[in-house]
Enzyme design. Structure first.
Site, PDB file in Angstrom:
ATOM      1  N   GLY A 262      37.298  -9.313  -3.224  1.00 31.32           N
ATOM      2  CA  GLY A 262      36.145  -9.555  -2.376  1.00 31.32           C
ATOM      3  C   GLY A 262      35.810  -8.302  -1.610  1.00 31.32           C
ATOM      4  N   GLY A 263      34.922  -8.423  -0.651  1.00 30.23           N
ATOM      5  CA  GLY A 263      34.488  -7.272   0.102  1.00 30.23           C
ATOM      6  C   GLY A 263      35.562  -6.706   1.011  1.00 30.23           C
TER       7      GLY A 263
ATOM      8  N   ALA B 199      39.242  -7.494   0.561  1.00 25.25           N
ATOM      9  CA  ALA B 199      40.606  -7.430   0.033  1.00 25.25           C
ATOM     10  C   ALA B 199      40.650  -7.750  -1.450  1.00 25.25           C
ATOM     11  CB  ALA B 199      41.496  -8.417   0.796  1.00 25.25           C
ATOM     12  N   GLU B 200      41.797  -7.458  -2.049  1.00 24.08           N
ATOM     13  CA  GLU B 200      42.091  -7.885  -3.416  1.00 24.08           C
ATOM     14  C   GLU B 200      43.407  -8.654  -3.384  1.00 24.08           C
ATOM     15  OE1 GLU B 200      40.065  -5.107  -6.754  1.00 24.08           O
ATOM     16  OE2 GLU B 200      42.019  -4.456  -6.031  1.00 24.08           O
TER      17      GLU B 200
ATOM     18  N   ASP C 107      33.307 -18.549   6.613  1.00 28.47           N
ATOM     19  CA  ASP C 107      33.169 -18.052   5.236  1.00 28.47           C
ATOM     20  C   ASP C 107      33.594 -19.105   4.218  1.00 28.47           C
ATOM     21  OD1 ASP C 107      32.476 -16.186   3.315  1.00 28.47           O
ATOM     22  OD2 ASP C 107      34.395 -15.139   3.370  1.00 28.47           O
TER      23      ASP C 107
END
Length: 311
Positions: free
Chosen positions: A28-29, A31-32, A152
């Protein structure tokens, strides 16, 4: 709103501290997340989801999420196992949920040309709302209300265990009114298409903001489409559609579910369900009255059927 293009997280090797990285689960914007294996103190192997924050994400955001995960404990929230650092990189080790996320499940159903059963959609909504009700009422260890709002909620942040549990995760942009946690006031930090009208205006968030996002997810599950998506990349157009929140529900949709969606997606906070419990209660009433009260075992069998899970 600036939408960042995700960049790979660099790790010095496949082994990261005590963990052996296997594959990337998602990104995501901020984290991975990777699948990683380890061995416990008894020598037994186990797997975890290992989350790395991106280098350009402020350290405070990573610390906030790690601290929140350590403070919160509920069956419908993703659980933190460990916070650590290796090779100069901080990480969060989380429970591995083999059923994947709701977004992946929706794509699998679309490929199989199968609808999302209404009873299961209601069940997913109820379980997400159970987690949010706890989240919204969370307190510090000294008993002070945190005033948390997730901010979110979207299909990528709703997960399934292999046992049929439904869990909410990713607290990276959660806002706490009772503590210095989360994005600055006036910043719309969630995923664009799942923002509430008040979020798009930079107004203070309340539990009703998360309720609106759950309403969007329910609309997608029940009707197979997003209620406010537009064929454009213009952020302002999308935000205006969310603020107007005009619904076009087909006559074929169950009347009870249609009424629930209209109230959950009311652009006026005063007219919307105010709490996760209010929306969950409406969904539970519909489930019982319609004879579609779904159990955890039903979800487990359904996941096994759709995703080919074993066990």
């Amino acid at each position: 709103m600036h939408v960042a293009v995700p960049r790979p997280v660099e790790v010095p090797s496949r082994r990261f501290g005590q963990y052996l990285l296997r594959s990337r689960l998602g990104s995501g914007g901020m984290a991975e997340v990777f699948l990683a294996d380890a061995v416990d103190v008894r020598g037994q192997p186990f797997s975890v989801a290992l989350k790395f924050m991106r280098k350009d994400v402020p350290a405070e955001a990573f610390a906030d999420e790690a601290d929140l995960m350590g403070l919160l404990e509920h069956p419908n929230l993703v659980q933190r196992l460990e916070v650590g650092e290796a090779f100069g990189r901080p990480f969060i080790a989380m429970e591995l949920l083999v059923g994947g996320d709701l977004g992946g499940l929706m794509r699998a159903l679309q490929q199989q040309r199968r609808p999302f059963p209404p009873g299961l959609a209601a069940h997913v909504g109820i379980e997400v709302l159970r987690g949010l009700a706890y989240f919204h009422q969370a307190r510090t260890r000294s008993g002070r209300p945190l005033g948390l709002v997730h901010g979110d909620i979207n299909p990528a942040n709703i997960f399934f265990s292999g046992e049929g549990d439904v869990k909410v995760g990713d607290f990276g942009v959660a806002k706490a009114q009772g503590a210095d946690i989360g994005p600055a006031d006036g910043v719309a930090a969630g995923k664009l298409h799942y923002l509430s009208p008040e979020q798009t205006r930079g107004e203070p968030l309340t539990p009703a903001s998360d309720v609106f996002a759950v309403g969007i997810v329910l609309h997608e599950l029940l009707l197979g489409r997003h209620p406010f998506r537009r064929d454009t990349t213009d952020v302002k157009v999308v935000m205006n559609a969310i603020r107007a929140a005009r619904l076009h529900l087909p006559d074929t949709l169950d009347r009870g579910l249609a009424a629930i969606l209209r109230k959950a997606l009311d652009p006026d906070v005063v007219s919307r369900y105010h709490t996760a419990g209010e929306l969950a209660g409406a969904l539970l009433t519909w489930s019982l009255d319609s004879g579609q009260d779904i159990t955890r075992m039903d979800v487990r069998r359904w996941l096994a059927d759709v995703l080919g899970l074993i066990g």
